[in-house]
Design a protein around this motif. Structure first.
Motif, PDB file in Angstrom:
ATOM      1  N   SER A 134       0.938   5.794  -0.888  1.00 14.57           N
ATOM      2  CA  SER A 134       0.211   7.032  -1.164  1.00 14.57           C
ATOM      3  C   SER A 134       1.028   7.877  -2.130  1.00 14.57           C
ATOM      4  O   SER A 134       2.260   7.816  -2.141  1.00 14.57           O
ATOM      5  CB  SER A 134      -0.060   7.802   0.128  1.00 14.57           C
ATOM      6  N   ALA A 186      -7.663   9.672  -1.575  1.00 15.85           N
ATOM      7  CA  ALA A 186      -7.685   9.702  -0.112  1.00 15.85           C
ATOM      8  C   ALA A 186      -8.652  10.768   0.383  1.00 15.85           C
ATOM      9  O   ALA A 186      -8.703  11.866  -0.165  1.00 15.85           O
ATOM     10  CB  ALA A 186      -6.287   9.966   0.433  1.00 15.85           C
ATOM     11  N   ILE A 202       2.752   2.949   2.892  1.00 18.64           N
ATOM     12  CA  ILE A 202       1.875   3.143   4.048  1.00 18.64           C
ATOM     13  C   ILE A 202       2.091   1.991   5.002  1.00 18.64           C
ATOM     14  O   ILE A 202       2.156   0.863   4.632  1.00 18.64           O
ATOM     15  CB  ILE A 202       0.392   3.201   3.630  1.00 18.64           C
ATOM     16  N   THR A 217      -4.270   6.843  -2.969  1.00 23.14           N
ATOM     17  CA  THR A 217      -3.701   5.645  -2.376  1.00 23.14           C
ATOM     18  C   THR A 217      -3.812   4.507  -3.379  1.00 23.14           C
ATOM     19  O   THR A 217      -4.794   4.395  -4.107  1.00 23.14           O
ATOM     20  CB  THR A 217      -4.395   5.256  -1.059  1.00 23.14           C
ATOM     21  N   GLU A 263       0.849  -1.184   0.000  1.00 22.87           N
ATOM     22  CA  GLU A 263       0.000   0.000   0.000  1.00 22.87           C
ATOM     23  C   GLU A 263       0.882   1.231   0.000  1.00 22.87           C
ATOM     24  O   GLU A 263       1.881   1.287   0.706  1.00 22.87           O
ATOM     25  CB  GLU A 263      -0.924   0.002   1.217  1.00 22.87           C
ATOM     26  N   SER A 297      -3.187   0.267  -3.700  1.00 24.37           N
ATOM     27  CA  SER A 297      -2.856  -1.019  -3.100  1.00 24.37           C
ATOM     28  C   SER A 297      -2.758  -2.035  -4.227  1.00 24.37           C
ATOM     29  O   SER A 297      -3.465  -1.945  -5.229  1.00 24.37           O
ATOM     30  CB  SER A 297      -3.891  -1.434  -2.055  1.00 24.37           C
TER      31      SER A 297
END
Length: 110
Positions: A9, A36, A110, A85, A7, A87
């Motif tokens: 950002s 986000a 993250i 963000t 993950e 993932s």
């Protein structure tokens, strides 16, 4: 194949897109990109998992540009202050290289 969740950002959508292109070449899958702080749940899907996987495969094999729709209420082209963000699941043996891809693209883990 053993997969590891990563993950990160990013300050901009362009940085996140650059990371997606490179992570796809590392055989990453289950991409999820969200803005986000958008919405009540803390983030809204920019694209669904299936769409992100299709886009990642197209980038890897077809050279297609990644396009994301603006979310309702956002300025065209997105806000410079908006954070994104990302993932993704990557093969465990490529996890360190995937972390480097994220930082080189301007993101932070993250």
């Amino acid at each position: 194949m053993d997969m590891q969740r990563l993950e990160a950002s990013f300050a901009s959508q362009e940085q996140a897109e650059a990371a997606v292109r490179k992570l796809a070449s590392l055989r990453g899958n289950r991409f999820r990109l969200s803005r986000a702080g958008a919405g009540e749940s803390g983030g809204e899907y920019v694209e669904s998992n299936a769409q992100m996987n299709a886009v990642a495969n197209a980038l890897l094999y077809g050279g297609t540009e990644l396009e994301m729709a603006d979310e309702p209420g956002s300025a065209p082209g997105g806000s410079a202050a908006a954070a994104f963000t990302l993932s993704v699941d990557v093969p465990a043996e490529a996890a360190e290289q995937a972390r480097q891809v994220v930082t080189q693209a301007g993101g932070s883990l993250i």
